[in-house]
Design an enzyme around this catalytic site. Structure first.
Site, PDB file in Angstrom:
ATOM      1  N   ASP A  35      -9.195  -6.185   5.300  1.00 56.53           N
ATOM      2  CA  ASP A  35      -9.637  -6.871   4.083  1.00 56.53           C
ATOM      3  C   ASP A  35     -10.664  -7.948   4.391  1.00 56.53           C
ATOM      4  OD1 ASP A  35      -8.458  -6.028   1.475  1.00 56.53           O
ATOM      5  OD2 ASP A  35      -6.633  -6.081   2.673  1.00 56.53           O
TER       6      ASP A  35
ATOM      7  N   ASP B  45      17.400  -9.879   0.696  1.00 56.60           N
ATOM      8  CA  ASP B  45      18.778  -9.480   0.384  1.00 56.60           C
ATOM      9  C   ASP B  45      19.142  -8.115   0.982  1.00 56.60           C
ATOM     10  OD1 ASP B  45      19.299 -11.812  -1.002  1.00 56.60           O
ATOM     11  OD2 ASP B  45      19.260 -10.913  -3.004  1.00 56.60           O
TER      12      ASP B  45
ATOM     13  N   ARG C 180       6.350  -5.996   3.874  1.00 46.74           N
ATOM     14  CA  ARG C 180       5.173  -6.573   3.230  1.00 46.74           C
ATOM     15  C   ARG C 180       5.384  -6.389   1.731  1.00 46.74           C
ATOM     16  NH1 ARG C 180      -1.172  -5.758   4.657  1.00 46.74           N
ATOM     17  NH2 ARG C 180      -0.781  -3.529   4.313  1.00 46.74           N
TER      18      ARG C 180
ATOM     19  N   HIS D  79       0.802  -1.231   0.000  1.00 47.32           N
ATOM     20  CA  HIS D  79       0.000   0.000   0.000  1.00 47.32           C
ATOM     21  C   HIS D  79       0.833   1.278   0.000  1.00 47.32           C
ATOM     22  CE1 HIS D  79      -3.775  -2.117   0.331  1.00 47.32           C
ATOM     23  NE2 HIS D  79      -3.339  -2.791   1.374  1.00 47.32           N
TER      24      HIS D  79
ATOM     25  N   GLU E 178      -6.707 -12.940   4.620  1.00 41.59           N
ATOM     26  CA  GLU E 178      -7.523 -11.737   4.794  1.00 41.59           C
ATOM     27  C   GLU E 178      -8.780 -11.745   3.939  1.00 41.59           C
ATOM     28  OE1 GLU E 178      -5.005  -8.317   4.224  1.00 41.59           O
ATOM     29  OE2 GLU E 178      -3.824  -9.253   2.678  1.00 41.59           O
TER      30      GLU E 178
HETATM   31  C1  3PY Z   1      -5.756  -5.911   6.763  1.00 41.11           C
HETATM   32  O1  3PY Z   1      -6.268  -5.884   7.892  1.00 41.11           O
HETATM   33  O2  3PY Z   1      -6.366  -6.200   5.721  1.00 41.11           O
HETATM   34  C2  3PY Z   1      -4.351  -5.586   6.611  1.00 41.11           C
HETATM   35  O3  3PY Z   1      -3.810  -5.762   5.551  1.00 41.11           O
HETATM   36  C3  3PY Z   1      -3.637  -4.988   7.787  1.00 41.11           C
HETATM   37  O4  3PY Z   1      -2.793  -3.973   7.344  1.00 41.11           O
HETATM   38 MG    MG Z   2      -5.047  -6.175   3.973  1.00 37.36          MG
END
Ligand code: 3PY
Ligand code: MG
Length: 264
Positions: free
Chosen positions: A187, A97, A83, A58, A161
């Site tokens: 999500d 790396d 992430r 994001h 998620e």
């Molecule tokens: C979510 O809760 O969907 C996440 O990706 C947390 O950042």
């Molecule tokens: Mg998420």
């Protein structure tokens, strides 16, 4: 001198392994960072968070932005986690790396993807990570021992998620070498038909059930909480790793409170 300043005069990188901390279920706190700035990541460490999760899903950042952010987290005693945008092997290898202690792969809905992520993070014979022993993670010149140590230390977490991820949970929990699942309620709420309500009781119940199933299989669990109260609830339910909030909204909240408090 403030408390935070007095606590952090000596800057030293951590020597312990995040993977060990995860497997020992040590309580860990994290914050997501989508502001690709050294001072922000440093402040996450200075504030006492155990991990800074630099967010390529994001945040407006690419591989070239990662190295200073990894250094910033290391310098302030926080484990740097990346992430990655998805399970692309090249992205996972590149994040490790430059010095990520763990990769976090979003939106995983199958054991196949989870297995591919683990493979991309581990050198043969455990996986298929491309070898370069002269990268930052290897202190620019690692030997065979380093390759083995890296296989012991590089952690992999996959995010569950959505409804599809929950449906595949048992298979995902069986993936060898996976350090933790990370449940994303934001999500999840969207996927379950409760957009914008990560703390909706149905979402919390689905996550609780996933936490329990992971516990029964001996797989680590992380959960995202939008605020401190939510984080406290997940710790109280036995979750050992809680990521709370994001740098942007936390800074905006502090600015807003300060502005409100100094209104004439
Ligand atoms: C979510 O809760 O969907 C996440 O990706 C947390 O950042
Ligand atoms: Mg998420």
């Amino acid at each position: 001198m403030s408390h935070a300043q007095s606590q952090h005069r000596i800057i030293a990188p951590r020597r312990e392994s995040l993977r060990d901390a995860l497997s020992e279920r040590r309580p860990l706190t994290a914050m997501f960072s989508i502001i690709p700035a050294i001072p922000v990541v440093e402040m996450i460490g200075l504030a006492g968070f155990d991990c800074a999760i630099v967010d390529m899903e994001h945040g407006p950042l690419g591989i070239a932005d990662l190295m200073p952010l990894m250094l910033a987290a290391d310098a302030r005693g926080a484990f740097p986690i990346v992430r990655v945008p998805d399970a692309t092997p090249h992205m996972i290898g590149a994040a490790l790396d430059v010095g990520a202690a763990a990769v976090l792969v979003p939106q995983v809905v199958s054991a196949e993807t989870a297995r591919a992520a683990v493979s991309a993070a581990r050198y043969a014979p455990e996986g298929t990570r491309g070898v370069n022993p002269w990268v930052r993670a290897a202190s620019y010149g690692g030997g065979t021992e380093w390759l083995q140590a890296e296989n012991r230390n590089a952690a992999v977490m996959v995010m569950i998620e959505g409804k599809d991820g929950l449906a595949a949970l048992d298979d995902i929990l069986g993936v060898e070498g996976l350090d933790a699942i990370f449940l994303g309620p934001v999500d999840m709420a969207q996927s379950m038909g409760f957009p914008g309500q990560p703390e909706h009781e149905a979402v919390v119940a689905a996550i609780e059930e996933a936490v329990e199933r992971a516990g029964r299989r001996g797989v680590g669990v992380a959960v995202f909480a939008p605020d401190a109260a939510g984080a406290a609830r997940w710790f109280a339910r036995g979750v050992s790793f809680v990521a709370v909030s994001e740098d942007t909204v936390t800074i905006l909240g502090a600015f807003t409170t300060l502005r409100r408090e100094c209104r004439p």
